[in-house]
Design a protein around this motif. Structure first.
Motif, PDB file in Angstrom:
ATOM      1  N   VAL A  58       0.855  -1.188   0.000  1.00 25.00           N
ATOM      2  CA  VAL A  58       0.000   0.000   0.000  1.00 25.00           C
ATOM      3  C   VAL A  58       0.888   1.235   0.000  1.00 25.00           C
ATOM      4  N   SER A  59       0.659   2.143  -0.945  1.00 27.17           N
ATOM      5  CA  SER A  59       1.422   3.384  -0.990  1.00 27.17           C
ATOM      6  C   SER A  59       0.531   4.616  -0.889  1.00 27.17           C
ATOM      7  N   SER A  60      -0.769   4.390  -0.762  1.00 35.01           N
ATOM      8  CA  SER A  60      -1.730   5.480  -0.609  1.00 35.01           C
ATOM      9  C   SER A  60      -2.870   4.996   0.275  1.00 35.01           C
ATOM     10  N   LEU A  61      -3.340   5.874   1.126  1.00 33.64           N
ATOM     11  CA  LEU A  61      -4.416   5.489   2.033  1.00 33.64           C
ATOM     12  C   LEU A  61      -5.676   5.106   1.267  1.00 33.64           C
ATOM     13  N   CYS A  62      -5.874   5.697   0.099  1.00 33.61           N
ATOM     14  CA  CYS A  62      -7.069   5.396  -0.684  1.00 33.61           C
ATOM     15  C   CYS A  62      -7.080   3.960  -1.201  1.00 33.61           C
ATOM     16  N   THR A  64     -12.670   5.862   3.585  1.00 33.76           N
ATOM     17  CA  THR A  64     -13.641   5.735   2.488  1.00 33.76           C
ATOM     18  C   THR A  64     -13.149   6.575   1.306  1.00 33.76           C
ATOM     19  N   PRO A  65     -13.742   6.393   0.131  1.00 34.55           N
ATOM     20  CA  PRO A  65     -13.336   7.229  -1.017  1.00 34.55           C
ATOM     21  C   PRO A  65     -13.499   8.716  -0.749  1.00 34.55           C
ATOM     22  N   GLU A  66     -14.443   9.079   0.138  1.00 33.31           N
ATOM     23  CA  GLU A  66     -14.678  10.489   0.430  1.00 33.31           C
ATOM     24  C   GLU A  66     -13.671  11.059   1.432  1.00 33.31           C
ATOM     25  N   THR A  67     -13.122  10.214   2.300  1.00 31.99           N
ATOM     26  CA  THR A  67     -12.256  10.721   3.371  1.00 31.99           C
ATOM     27  C   THR A  67     -10.772  10.452   3.158  1.00 31.99           C
TER      28      THR A  67
END
Length: 284
Positions: free
Chosen positions: A129-133, A152-155
């Protein structure tokens, strides 16, 4: 003693009593807040598979606050209401028994604080994983400064721009390097706070023990008094630390508890005055 002086002392005593009970009422309101806060956090850290020890750890603050609130009440009874009721020794022993139960609950909080600090020490990276998204579909939350947010995709884009993340304890919670270090720092301060309060109540127990034996001076009593006051200063500093991270309610809570136990100190001072200057009843 003239009537004006007696009236002045009575007015001061009444003001002290009113202030004391206002502090106690505010502490109870704070207790309700911590129940809400623990319940909110438990929604992120507990699952259907969580053990009873995890549940106890999740509600450690609620358990701790309940124990402290009852303990404060027992000290109020012991130092203000029952301090001269020698003929009703069973009441005194009942109060001490309840205090002992409270100490066992507070020791559980100490255990939880130690375990919490230990559990934060392993640095386990979230692999691949390199991004929280990239964790949107993993049903995890992100913790920053003790606040939990569902990823979430929004946060996700607003929570952290780091490229490396770590699991926090064994919970379905992640954080980045900065906030993981903050979690560890706060866990240490939390442990220091619990230890400081334990020493404070130890000092108060010493003072009660001595005054029950009509000891109002001496090295032990002075040491207990000065230690308690120094620790109050340390606890205020800890409150300021929490406030520096925008946890203003923790500073308020620290201040209220210090005021609460300062009220017990005032009870002890009045008790010492009664011991040193007993009222001699005269008969006509």
């Amino acid at each position: 003693m003239n009537l004006a002086k007696v009236s002045q002392q009575w007015d001061l005593h009444r003001a002290q009593q009113i202030l004391k009970w206002v502090v106690y009422a505010l502490l109870f309101i704070n207790f309700l807040f911590y129940i809400y806060e623990d319940t909110t956090r438990a929604a992120y850290t507990l699952t259907d598979q969580s053990t009873w020890t995890k549940w106890l750890a999740a509600f450690a603050t609620t358990i701790d606050e309940a124990a402290w609130f009852v303990l404060l009440a027992m000290f109020e009874l012991d130092t203000y209401i029952l301090e001269d009721e020698d003929e009703k020794a069973w009441k005194v022993w009942l109060v001490r028994g309840v205090r002992l139960l409270c100490y066992s609950m507070i020791l559980h909080t100490l255990y939880a604080a130690v375990n919490g600090m230990i559990d934060l020490q392993p640095t386990v990276p979230v692999e691949n994983v390199s991004s929280l998204c990239e964790l949107n579909e993993r049903d995890v939350s992100f913790v920053a400064n003790l606040y939990y947010t569902d990823v979430t995709p929004e946060t996700c884009a607003n929570l952290s721009d780091a490229s490396e993340f770590f699991w926090v304890r064994s919970d379905p919670v992640v954080s980045d390097a900065r906030y993981l270090a903050l979690e560890r720092s706060m866990a240490f301060v939390d442990l220091l706070e619990v230890l400081s309060w334990l020493i404070v109540i130890g000092a108060i127990e010493v003072m009660v023990f001595l005054q029950e034996r009509n000891v109002t001076t001496g090295f032990a009593l002075s040491l207990a008094t000065y230690s308690k006051n120094l620790l109050f200063a340390l606890l205020l500093s800890i409150g300021a630390y929490w406030a520096s991270w925008s946890h203003w309610v923790y500073l308020w809570d620290e201040f209220l508890w210090i005021c609460g136990f300062a009220a017990i100190g005032a009870n002890l001072s009045a008790w010492r005055e009664e011991i040193d200057n007993p009222i001699i009843e005269t008969t006509a």
